[in-house]
Write an enzyme that holds these catalytic residues in place. Structure first.
Site, mmCIF file in Angstrom:
data_model
loop_
_atom_site.group_PDB
_atom_site.id
_atom_site.type_symbol
_atom_site.label_atom_id
_atom_site.label_comp_id
_atom_site.label_asym_id
_atom_site.label_seq_id
_atom_site.Cartn_x
_atom_site.Cartn_y
_atom_site.Cartn_z
ATOM 1 N N ASP A 126 1.002 -1.098 0.008
ATOM 2 C CA ASP A 126 0.123 0.008 -0.071
ATOM 3 C C ASP A 126 0.981 1.312 -0.025
ATOM 4 O O ASP A 126 1.979 1.247 -0.527
ATOM 5 C CB ASP A 126 -0.995 -0.077 1.125
ATOM 6 C CG ASP A 126 -2.175 0.569 0.981
ATOM 7 O OD1 ASP A 126 -2.233 1.785 0.379
ATOM 8 O OD2 ASP A 126 -3.416 0.177 1.142
ATOM 9 N N HIS A 149 2.384 1.900 -3.230
ATOM 10 C CA HIS A 149 1.512 2.885 -3.988
ATOM 11 C C HIS A 149 1.993 4.476 -3.889
ATOM 12 O O HIS A 149 1.297 5.253 -4.069
ATOM 13 C CB HIS A 149 0.003 2.954 -3.125
ATOM 14 C CG HIS A 149 -0.536 1.566 -3.475
ATOM 15 N ND1 HIS A 149 -1.902 1.295 -2.923
ATOM 16 C CD2 HIS A 149 -0.096 0.218 -4.155
ATOM 17 C CE1 HIS A 149 -2.277 -0.044 -3.241
ATOM 18 N NE2 HIS A 149 -1.140 -0.667 -3.929
#
Length: 304
Positions: A126, A149
């Site tokens: 993430d 991310h």
């Protein structure tokens, strides 16, 4: 701290935890050493009965915090959660989880002030670093991010107790094979808020899908009706300076702002993002974004 500390793998234990290890209501806390927190997340990712998975390290209501030379591997949820802390310094922190590990943010910051993160390597499934509501005077330097991310401000606008996000600086960071590089995201249907005085400076991006992105229609959930609504979070005074490297998608710059609260004061300066594919060169796309571009423009700016 030395050696390896392993988290429990029994869901009857870890499903009851918000944080596996936590510190709260402390003045002057120093967490140091070359030890490792092993969250043993593989036993839980995608196959747990929990409402939410626990953070590895929760830091709550702490004034004057130093965290350095620690490792966090394979957290079940967020690796390090920073909430309502003032004056915190993170240095030489190593965070690792596979790129398919869900919701494993590296460092997640909310309602905190005067936070400095430097000279660390973060790779997760993430956001490498997520900066959410109420975060102010956040300085991030010398981070290598990937997989993950990227470094994200947001997502903003989901909870009713919104506080301004302001005075954020991300400088001299490198992103390698990440989904995003530098990102600001707000929920499509959102509560009023503001993110302002934000600078991304001296950034190297290698093969990111979205090197520069503002997404004010963020809605990752399936069948999300909010994706057709407009964000009420005002984004203004954001600078992207000296950002270079490569994109693995044609849209190297995406500024997708709210129709009801258009982005204001967006500055692009010396952007050099190459795209090597049959449909090259890269492009930039703007929706409801206002500002200007100076210096090198690769791809050409869409700002007006």
């Amino acid at each position: 701290m030395k050696g390896v500390i392993k988290a429990p793998t029994d869901p009857n234990i870890f499903c009851k935890l918000e944080s596996w290890i936590s510190f709260q209501y402390i003045h002057d806390l120093d967490i140091k050493g070359h030890g490792t927190f092993d969250g043993q997340g593989a036993c839980a990712w995608g196959k747990h009965p929990c409402a939410t998975l626990p953070y590895t390290l929760g830091l709550y209501f702490i004034n004057n915090l130093i965290v350095h030379d620690i490792h966090s591997n394979n957290s079940k949820g967020v690796h390090v959660n920073v909430y309502k802390c003032i004056n915190a310094k993170f240095r030489h922190v190593q965070i690792a989880a596979p790129d398919n590990s869900p919701n494993t943010d590296g460092i997640h910051i909310g309602y905190s002030k005067n936070i400095h993160i430097a000279d660390s390597n973060i790779g997760t499934g993430d956001d490498c670093i997520a900066i959410i509501d109420g975060s102010q005077n956040i300085n991030i330097t010398g981070i290598t991010c990937g997989p993950g991310h990227g470094i994200s401000i947001g997502s903003l606008g989901k909870v009713p107790t919104q506080e301004v996000v302001k005075d954020i600086q991300v400088k001299s960071c490198t992103f390698i094979n990440t989904q995003n590089g530098v990102r600001i995201k707000t929920w499509a249907s959102s509560i009023a808020g503001m993110a302002t005085n934000i600078t991304f400076d001296d950034i190297t991006i290698i093969n990111a899908s979205n090197p520069i992105i503002i997404d004010q229609h963020y809605c990752p959930e399936r069948n999300c009706s909010g994706s057709t609504q407009e964000s009420c979070v005002q984004i203004k005074d954001v600078t992207f300076n000296n950002i270079r490297g490569s994109s693995n998608s044609k849209a190297a710059i995406t500024l997708n702002c709210s129709a009801s609260h258009p982005c204001k004061g967006i500055m692009l300066n010396d952007i050099n993002l190459e795209y090597h594919a049959p449909d090259a060169p890269a492009i930039s796309t703007c929706t409801n974004a206002n500002g200007k571009a100076t210096g090198k423009e690769l791809p050409p700016s869409c700002l007006k």
